[in-house]
Design a protein around this motif. Structure first.
Motif, PDB file in Angstrom:
ATOM      1  N   ILE A  92       5.480 -27.538 -14.991  1.00  0.00           N
ATOM      2  CA  ILE A  92       3.969 -27.893 -14.910  1.00  0.00           C
ATOM      3  C   ILE A  92       3.156 -27.391 -16.071  1.00  0.00           C
ATOM      4  O   ILE A  92       3.885 -26.386 -17.077  1.00  0.00           O
ATOM      5  N   ARG A  94      -1.420 -27.542 -17.895  1.00  0.00           N
ATOM      6  CA  ARG A  94      -2.504 -27.639 -17.658  1.00  0.00           C
ATOM      7  C   ARG A  94      -2.760 -27.437 -18.584  1.00  0.00           C
ATOM      8  O   ARG A  94      -3.089 -27.536 -19.950  1.00  0.00           O
ATOM      9  N   GLY A  99      -5.780 -22.522  -9.420  1.00  0.00           N
ATOM     10  CA  GLY A  99      -4.093 -22.626  -9.121  1.00  0.00           C
ATOM     11  C   GLY A  99      -3.984 -21.040  -9.323  1.00  0.00           C
ATOM     12  O   GLY A  99      -4.690 -20.678  -9.206  1.00  0.00           O
ATOM     13  N   PHE A 101      -2.197 -20.269 -12.014  1.00  0.00           N
ATOM     14  CA  PHE A 101      -2.470 -19.585 -12.923  1.00  0.00           C
ATOM     15  C   PHE A 101      -4.214 -18.706 -13.160  1.00  0.00           C
ATOM     16  O   PHE A 101      -3.599 -17.973 -13.521  1.00  0.00           O
ATOM     17  N   LYS A 177       2.162 -31.052 -12.291  1.00  0.00           N
ATOM     18  CA  LYS A 177       3.671 -30.571 -11.711  1.00  0.00           C
ATOM     19  C   LYS A 177       4.516 -32.452 -12.527  1.00  0.00           C
ATOM     20  O   LYS A 177       4.457 -33.385 -11.765  1.00  0.00           O
ATOM     21  N   ASP A 197      -0.946 -35.464  -4.800  1.00  0.00           N
ATOM     22  CA  ASP A 197      -0.207 -34.485  -4.421  1.00  0.00           C
ATOM     23  C   ASP A 197      -0.002 -33.834  -5.615  1.00  0.00           C
ATOM     24  O   ASP A 197       0.745 -32.334  -5.422  1.00  0.00           O
ATOM     25  N   THR A 198       0.648 -34.141  -6.941  1.00  0.00           N
ATOM     26  CA  THR A 198       1.096 -33.241  -7.911  1.00  0.00           C
ATOM     27  C   THR A 198       0.636 -32.848  -9.135  1.00  0.00           C
ATOM     28  O   THR A 198       0.881 -32.638 -10.018  1.00  0.00           O
ATOM     29  N   ARG A 216      -5.456 -28.322   0.668  1.00  0.00           N
ATOM     30  CA  ARG A 216      -4.778 -26.945   0.963  1.00  0.00           C
ATOM     31  C   ARG A 216      -5.890 -26.563   0.946  1.00  0.00           C
ATOM     32  O   ARG A 216      -5.459 -25.074   1.944  1.00  0.00           O
TER      33      ARG A 216
HETATM   34  N1  UDP Z   1       2.963 -28.634  -8.192  1.00  0.00           N
HETATM   35  C1  UDP Z   1       3.271 -29.679  -7.507  1.00  0.00           C
HETATM   36  N2  UDP Z   1       4.218 -28.956  -6.477  1.00  0.00           N
HETATM   37  C2  UDP Z   1       4.101 -27.854  -6.383  1.00  0.00           C
HETATM   38  C3  UDP Z   1       4.070 -26.414  -6.814  1.00  0.00           C
HETATM   39  C4  UDP Z   1       2.509 -26.890  -7.364  1.00  0.00           C
HETATM   40  O1  UDP Z   1       2.903 -30.876  -7.168  1.00  0.00           O
HETATM   41  O2  UDP Z   1       5.579 -27.140  -5.887  1.00  0.00           O
HETATM   42  C5  UDP Z   1       1.045 -29.456  -9.394  1.00  0.00           C
HETATM   43  C6  UDP Z   1       0.257 -28.976  -8.070  1.00  0.00           C
HETATM   44  O3  UDP Z   1      -0.843 -29.971  -7.864  1.00  0.00           O
HETATM   45  C7  UDP Z   1      -0.748 -28.679  -9.421  1.00  0.00           C
HETATM   46  C8  UDP Z   1       0.040 -27.953 -10.464  1.00  0.00           C
HETATM   47  O4  UDP Z   1       1.344 -28.562  -9.802  1.00  0.00           O
HETATM   48  O5  UDP Z   1      -1.224 -30.348 -10.014  1.00  0.00           O
HETATM   49  C9  UDP Z   1       0.040 -26.402 -11.060  1.00  0.00           C
HETATM   50  O6  UDP Z   1      -0.544 -25.629  -8.938  1.00  0.00           O
HETATM   51  P1  UDP Z   1       0.035 -24.549  -9.196  1.00  0.00           P
HETATM   52  O7  UDP Z   1       1.306 -23.505  -9.926  1.00  0.00           O
HETATM   53  O8  UDP Z   1      -1.517 -23.974 -10.042  1.00  0.00           O
HETATM   54  O9  UDP Z   1       0.237 -24.426  -7.889  1.00  0.00           O
HETATM   55  P2  UDP Z   1      -0.398 -24.249  -6.123  1.00  0.00           P
HETATM   56  O10 UDP Z   1      -1.918 -23.869  -6.570  1.00  0.00           O
HETATM   57  O11 UDP Z   1       0.349 -25.324  -5.931  1.00  0.00           O
HETATM   58  O12 UDP Z   1       0.453 -22.900  -5.929  1.00  0.00           O
END
Ligand code: UDP
Ligand code: ADP
Length: 236
Positions: A92, A94, A99, A101, A177, A197-198, A216
């Motif tokens: 990941i 950033r 999210g 973080f 991600k 999605d990612t 979400r």
């Molecule tokens: N993400 C993802 N798959 C996962 C977890 C996160 O694609 O299983 C992506 C999510 O879409 C975001 C980034 O990784 O763009 C960071 O996600 P975060 O750690 O903030 O987690 P979340 O908010 O999904 O719990």
């Protein structure tokens, strides 16, 4: 290219064998999940958008010297990719707080970092993809130090390319991600997908969310957001 038996069905994609042992076909579904599969739904047209957008991003990255699993798009939802052994790390990157973080460190969303951050999660649904550091990944034998170093360098390079690209579309790349895999000849390549999605993608002018956070967080306008990103990326 002949599509053979289904090897795997995940939350968002299916993977099929082909007549070439080094190639698989991924098929993108409209199924959406969040919070480790606790929340389930459908985003109509998502499979097409994520397939087409991922392939567009992979080709852009290849042009910039990042090796990926992409081989050939077969149809709206299906693509031939190099079969890899996925390194079980979610990587990941950033640029801006959001999210998990923001939640973990008790800060607001939207803080721009002076330099991008990187973190790893151990890709294991039963454990809820726990946060993991380099030492833990080494201890668990998930990757070698050289592989971890290469993955980090590739992930930051992907960020530089994607940040500039989305900026040109009036979109802020907040975080995303990545997954990496090892080909049969031991090479590390970028795999899986790059899609709304990612990635977290915010409109640069309005800061409107154009990604899976709309699903979400039950914000509505989910399909519209995916369509808007598709329109900006593909110009249609
Ligand atoms: N993400 C993802 N798959 C996962 C977890 C996160 O694609 O299983 C992506 C999510 O879409 C975001 C980034 O990784 O763009 C960071 O996600 P975060 O750690 O903030 O987690 P979340 O908010 O999904 O719990
Ligand atoms: P999940 O397994 O998290 O539910 P998906 O529904 O996206 O995710 O399923 C796709 C699966 O295919 C993932 O486990 C992903 O790691 C894997 N994968 C992605 N690219 C490749 C590839 N090139 N070769 C083999 N497996 C891949």
């Amino acid at each position: 290219m002949e599509k053979k038996e289904q090897l795997y069905e995940g939350k968002a994609k299916k993977v099929f064998a082909t007549d070439d042992a080094n190639l698989v076909i991924v098929s993108y579904k409209d199924d959406a999940t969040a919070f480790n599969g606790e929340k389930k739904g459908t985003i109509t047209g998502k499979g097409v958008i994520n397939n087409v957008m991922s392939n567009h991003m992979f080709q852009l990255l290849e042009q910039q010297g990042v090796e990926t699993h992409f081989v050939e798009q077969l149809s709206d939802r299906e693509t031939v990719v190099k079969k890899v052994d996925i390194v079980p790390l979610e990587v990941i990157i950033r640029n801006i707080s959001a999210g998990s973080f923001a939640k973990r460190y008790g800060v607001e969303e939207g803080i721009m970092f002076t330099a991008p951050t990187i973190e790893f999660s151990y890709k294991d649904d039963d454990l809820g993809d726990p946060l993991i550091n380099d030492y833990h990944a080494l201890a668990l034998g998930l990757a070698t130090q050289a592989e971890i170093d290469q993955i980090k360098a590739m992930a930051f390079k992907v960020n530089e390319v994607m940040k500039d690209y989305f900026d040109s579309l009036n979109v802020i790349l907040v975080d995303f991600k990545l997954e990496f895999g090892k080909t049969s000849d031991g090479k590390i390549v970028l795999a899986d997908e790059i899609s709304p999605d990612t990635c977290r993608l915010w409109d640069k002018t309005t800061k409107e969310k154009l990604d899976k956070d709309r699903f979400r967080r039950d914000m509505g306008g989910v399909e519209e957001a995916y369509n808007e990103i598709m329109k900006r990326v593909m110009g249609k």
